[in-house]
Design a protein around this motif. Structure first.
Motif, mmCIF file in Angstrom:
data_model
loop_
_atom_site.group_PDB
_atom_site.id
_atom_site.type_symbol
_atom_site.label_atom_id
_atom_site.label_comp_id
_atom_site.label_asym_id
_atom_site.label_seq_id
_atom_site.Cartn_x
_atom_site.Cartn_y
_atom_site.Cartn_z
ATOM 1 N N MET A 215 47.101 47.420 11.231
ATOM 2 C CA MET A 215 47.506 48.557 12.050
ATOM 3 C C MET A 215 46.333 49.094 12.860
ATOM 4 O O MET A 215 46.100 50.299 12.936
ATOM 5 C CB MET A 215 48.111 49.655 11.167
ATOM 6 C CG MET A 215 49.416 49.248 10.504
ATOM 7 S SD MET A 215 50.273 50.637 9.716
ATOM 8 C CE MET A 215 49.102 51.038 8.430
ATOM 9 N N ILE A 216 45.588 48.191 13.485
ATOM 10 C CA ILE A 216 44.438 48.593 14.298
ATOM 11 C C ILE A 216 44.868 49.495 15.447
ATOM 12 O O ILE A 216 44.141 50.420 15.844
ATOM 13 C CB ILE A 216 43.719 47.335 14.834
ATOM 14 C CG1 ILE A 216 43.020 46.598 13.695
ATOM 15 C CG2 ILE A 216 42.712 47.701 15.904
ATOM 16 C CD1 ILE A 216 41.869 47.355 13.077
ATOM 17 N N TYR A 217 46.060 49.243 15.985
ATOM 18 C CA TYR A 217 46.541 50.015 17.133
ATOM 19 C C TYR A 217 46.720 51.491 16.817
ATOM 20 O O TYR A 217 46.919 52.306 17.718
ATOM 21 C CB TYR A 217 47.871 49.437 17.612
ATOM 22 C CG TYR A 217 48.898 49.294 16.516
ATOM 23 C CD1 TYR A 217 49.683 50.371 16.125
ATOM 24 C CD2 TYR A 217 49.090 48.080 15.869
ATOM 25 C CE1 TYR A 217 50.612 50.255 15.109
ATOM 26 C CE2 TYR A 217 50.022 47.946 14.850
ATOM 27 C CZ TYR A 217 50.789 49.027 14.476
ATOM 28 O OH TYR A 217 51.711 48.907 13.469
ATOM 29 N N LEU A 218 46.668 51.881 15.554
ATOM 30 C CA LEU A 218 46.901 53.269 15.166
ATOM 31 C C LEU A 218 45.840 54.214 15.721
ATOM 32 O O LEU A 218 46.093 55.421 15.865
ATOM 33 C CB LEU A 218 46.954 53.366 13.635
ATOM 34 C CG LEU A 218 47.388 54.695 13.016
ATOM 35 C CD1 LEU A 218 48.821 55.021 13.432
ATOM 36 C CD2 LEU A 218 47.262 54.638 11.504
ATOM 37 N N VAL A 219 44.654 53.702 16.046
ATOM 38 C CA VAL A 219 43.571 54.576 16.496
ATOM 39 C C VAL A 219 43.730 54.993 17.955
ATOM 40 O O VAL A 219 43.170 56.014 18.374
ATOM 41 C CB VAL A 219 42.199 53.886 16.301
ATOM 42 C CG1 VAL A 219 41.983 53.541 14.839
ATOM 43 C CG2 VAL A 219 42.088 52.636 17.155
ATOM 44 N N PRO A 237 32.901 61.006 20.843
ATOM 45 C CA PRO A 237 32.624 60.995 19.397
ATOM 46 C C PRO A 237 33.721 60.314 18.581
ATOM 47 O O PRO A 237 33.426 59.657 17.572
ATOM 48 C CB PRO A 237 32.508 62.492 19.048
ATOM 49 C CG PRO A 237 32.147 63.156 20.323
ATOM 50 C CD PRO A 237 32.860 62.380 21.381
ATOM 51 N N CYS A 238 34.973 60.461 19.004
ATOM 52 C CA CYS A 238 36.060 59.785 18.286
ATOM 53 C C CYS A 238 35.904 58.267 18.368
ATOM 54 O O CYS A 238 36.135 57.556 17.384
ATOM 55 C CB CYS A 238 37.411 60.220 18.848
ATOM 56 S SG CYS A 238 37.871 61.925 18.452
ATOM 57 N N ALA A 239 35.529 57.770 19.542
ATOM 58 C CA ALA A 239 35.308 56.331 19.685
ATOM 59 C C ALA A 239 34.161 55.862 18.798
ATOM 60 O O ALA A 239 34.225 54.768 18.213
ATOM 61 C CB ALA A 239 35.020 55.996 21.148
ATOM 62 N N LEU A 240 33.120 56.669 18.668
ATOM 63 C CA LEU A 240 32.000 56.319 17.799
ATOM 64 C C LEU A 240 32.443 56.254 16.338
ATOM 65 O O LEU A 240 32.065 55.328 15.605
ATOM 66 C CB LEU A 240 30.874 57.336 17.971
ATOM 67 C CG LEU A 240 29.629 57.139 17.099
ATOM 68 C CD1 LEU A 240 28.976 55.794 17.392
ATOM 69 C CD2 LEU A 240 28.626 58.272 17.335
ATOM 70 N N VAL A 241 33.259 57.203 15.908
ATOM 71 C CA VAL A 241 33.752 57.209 14.522
ATOM 72 C C VAL A 241 34.587 55.966 14.253
ATOM 73 O O VAL A 241 34.430 55.290 13.223
ATOM 74 C CB VAL A 241 34.559 58.493 14.249
ATOM 75 C CG1 VAL A 241 35.250 58.419 12.899
ATOM 76 C CG2 VAL A 241 33.650 59.719 14.305
ATOM 77 N N VAL A 242 35.488 55.642 15.165
ATOM 78 C CA VAL A 242 36.336 54.458 14.989
ATOM 79 C C VAL A 242 35.490 53.193 14.916
ATOM 80 O O VAL A 242 35.729 52.316 14.066
ATOM 81 C CB VAL A 242 37.359 54.366 16.135
ATOM 82 C CG1 VAL A 242 38.119 53.042 16.071
ATOM 83 C CG2 VAL A 242 38.335 55.534 16.078
ATOM 84 N N SER A 243 34.484 53.078 15.771
ATOM 85 C CA SER A 243 33.638 51.884 15.786
ATOM 86 C C SER A 243 32.854 51.748 14.483
ATOM 87 O O SER A 243 32.720 50.633 13.951
ATOM 88 C CB SER A 243 32.679 51.931 16.977
ATOM 89 O OG SER A 243 33.394 51.927 18.196
ATOM 90 N N VAL A 244 32.343 52.852 13.959
ATOM 91 C CA VAL A 244 31.586 52.790 12.705
ATOM 92 C C VAL A 244 32.489 52.335 11.554
ATOM 93 O O VAL A 244 32.117 51.454 10.755
ATOM 94 C CB VAL A 244 30.952 54.159 12.398
ATOM 95 C CG1 VAL A 244 30.376 54.184 10.988
ATOM 96 C CG2 VAL A 244 29.862 54.479 13.415
ATOM 97 N N PHE A 245 33.675 52.912 11.454
ATOM 98 C CA PHE A 245 34.605 52.498 10.396
ATOM 99 C C PHE A 245 34.989 51.027 10.546
ATOM 100 O O PHE A 245 35.107 50.300 9.543
ATOM 101 C CB PHE A 245 35.854 53.377 10.418
ATOM 102 C CG PHE A 245 35.705 54.668 9.668
ATOM 103 C CD1 PHE A 245 35.859 54.713 8.297
ATOM 104 C CD2 PHE A 245 35.411 55.844 10.326
ATOM 105 C CE1 PHE A 245 35.726 55.904 7.591
ATOM 106 C CE2 PHE A 245 35.268 57.043 9.649
ATOM 107 C CZ PHE A 245 35.427 57.076 8.267
ATOM 108 N N CYS A 275 37.679 47.877 23.483
ATOM 109 C CA CYS A 275 38.908 48.543 23.927
ATOM 110 C C CYS A 275 38.876 50.035 23.612
ATOM 111 O O CYS A 275 39.298 50.866 24.434
ATOM 112 C CB CYS A 275 40.111 47.882 23.271
ATOM 113 S SG CYS A 275 40.440 46.192 23.844
ATOM 114 N N VAL A 276 38.395 50.383 22.424
ATOM 115 C CA VAL A 276 38.315 51.800 22.048
ATOM 116 C C VAL A 276 37.351 52.545 22.974
ATOM 117 O O VAL A 276 37.654 53.644 23.466
ATOM 118 C CB VAL A 276 37.887 51.932 20.576
ATOM 119 C CG1 VAL A 276 37.515 53.377 20.253
ATOM 120 C CG2 VAL A 276 39.003 51.466 19.655
ATOM 121 N N ALA A 277 36.187 51.951 23.218
ATOM 122 C CA ALA A 277 35.204 52.604 24.079
ATOM 123 C C ALA A 277 35.706 52.719 25.513
ATOM 124 O O ALA A 277 35.510 53.758 26.167
ATOM 125 C CB ALA A 277 33.886 51.831 24.037
#
Length: 347
Positions: A215-219, A237-245, A275-277
């Motif tokens: 469920m990667i698309y959930l972010v 900052p949200c993109a940074l949190v997602v990338s770290v996890f 994609c997140v960034a």
């Protein structure tokens, strides 16, 4: 007085250089905590020092380059036992890459505020994708010439190196650029929404990167929410949190990354982080640009209203006084001189 000012400037400059050096080294140590070895080459899915180096250049100017060089030197020397020519070449590549990205961005009129869509596009395609080609190419060629990687695996090492450096720019640089201008919401204003967003991004990241249901698309709804409501100061900052996890789960082969080879994990991490960034950066820039356009339009309307209020008295009764007191001109066909005013003689 002049000497004291010069000494103060030198002290500030030295402090800035040492600060950049320390930040580069510490972020490098954090990045190496999740290092992977690709055919003898040490690479990371996310290399934060490149983002710190480019942000330092954009905020402090090109004069800060010695801090980047010193930080690279200390970081590269700390990885291995001996400092040889190959490590020196890698150090030069990691120093030249952010300088190249900085030169490309300045040449295109990049603004550090990231309040325009073109600034986000330039940071992605020039700062990250193009500028980091330098470090990946110099590093890959150096390892190949030093017989540390086989020739058949050059492009694999090169792409992994480039992806880690590019992700450092995409994920870390926007956070550092918006940090000085970020303001906490006023108490009672949007604090509840910001708190819910912070909890949501952590929960979504945990579920997306730890669940075996892929469920990667959930972010992405959370990133879009942050960009629409808080612009880049919220989405970056949200993109940074997602990338770290995602990096933690990927290097531990957890959740959707379980059962995949190292190369597949690196590819999936690069695509996900990219994609997140991109979503956070470009959507945040679009929202900020539209907001600025709306504010400029409102300001122009207010100025136009003020101008109309100043011109209204000029079009009042005083301006029409010259048309009210004079005699009226006779109208009609008989009023013309050649037609006469009375009956003519009878024949």
């Amino acid at each position: 007085m002049i000497r004291s000012r010069q000494a103060r400037r030198r002290a500030v400059y030295v402090a800035q250089v040492l600060g950049v050096t320390g930040a580069y080294y510490l972020s490098g140590r954090l990045g190496l905590m999740r290092q992977v070895v690709v055919d003898g080459a040490v690479v990371t899915p996310l290399w934060p020092p490149t983002g710190i180096a480019l942000a330092a250049l954009l905020c402090l100017g090109v004069r800060i380059w010695p801090g980047i060089a010193l930080g690279t030197l200390v970081t590269v020397a700390d990885i291995g036992d001996a400092f040889d020519l190959s490590r020196l070449a890698i150090m030069l590549g990691n120093t030249i890459a952010p300088l190249t990205a900085y030169a490309l961005l300045r040449r295109t009129g990049f603004r550090s505020e990231l309040a325009r869509l073109r600034d986000g596009i330039c940071l992605v395609f020039l700062g990250a994708f193009t500028g980091m080609l330098v470090s990946a190419t110099i590093g890959g060629v150096t390892l190949l010439a030093d017989d540390k990687i086989p020739p058949g695996r050059f492009w694999l090492v090169w792409s992994s190196w480039w992806a880690g450096d590019a992700m450092g720019v995409l994920v870390v640089t926007p956070v550092l650029l918006v940090l000085p201008r970020a303001r906490l919401p006023r108490l009672g204003d949007r604090w509840p929404e910001a708190a819910v967003l912070a909890v949501a991004v952590v929960l979504a990241s945990l579920i997306a990167t730890r669940s075996s249901l892929s469920m990667i698309y959930l972010v992405f709804p959370v990133i879009i929410w942050a960009a629409l409501r808080f612009q880049l100061p919220g989405s970056a900052p949200c993109a940074l949190v997602v990338s770290v996890f995602a990096i933690v789960a990927g290097t531990d082969s957890l959740g959707p990354f379980a059962g995949h080879t190292l190369m597949e994990i690196m590819a999936n991490l690069s695509v996900l982080n990219g994609c997140v960034a991109l979503t956070a950066l470009l959507l945040g820039a679009i929202v900020a640009e539209h907001r600025n356009i709306r504010l400029e339009t409102e300001r122009a309307v207010e100025e136009l209203e003020a101008l109309v209020e100043q011109l209204v008295p000029l079009s009042g009764p005083a301006a029409r006084h010259g048309h009210g007191g004079g005699p009226e001109r006779p109208s009609g066909k008989g009023s013309h001189p050649e037609h006469g005013a009375g009956p003519g003689p009878e024949h």
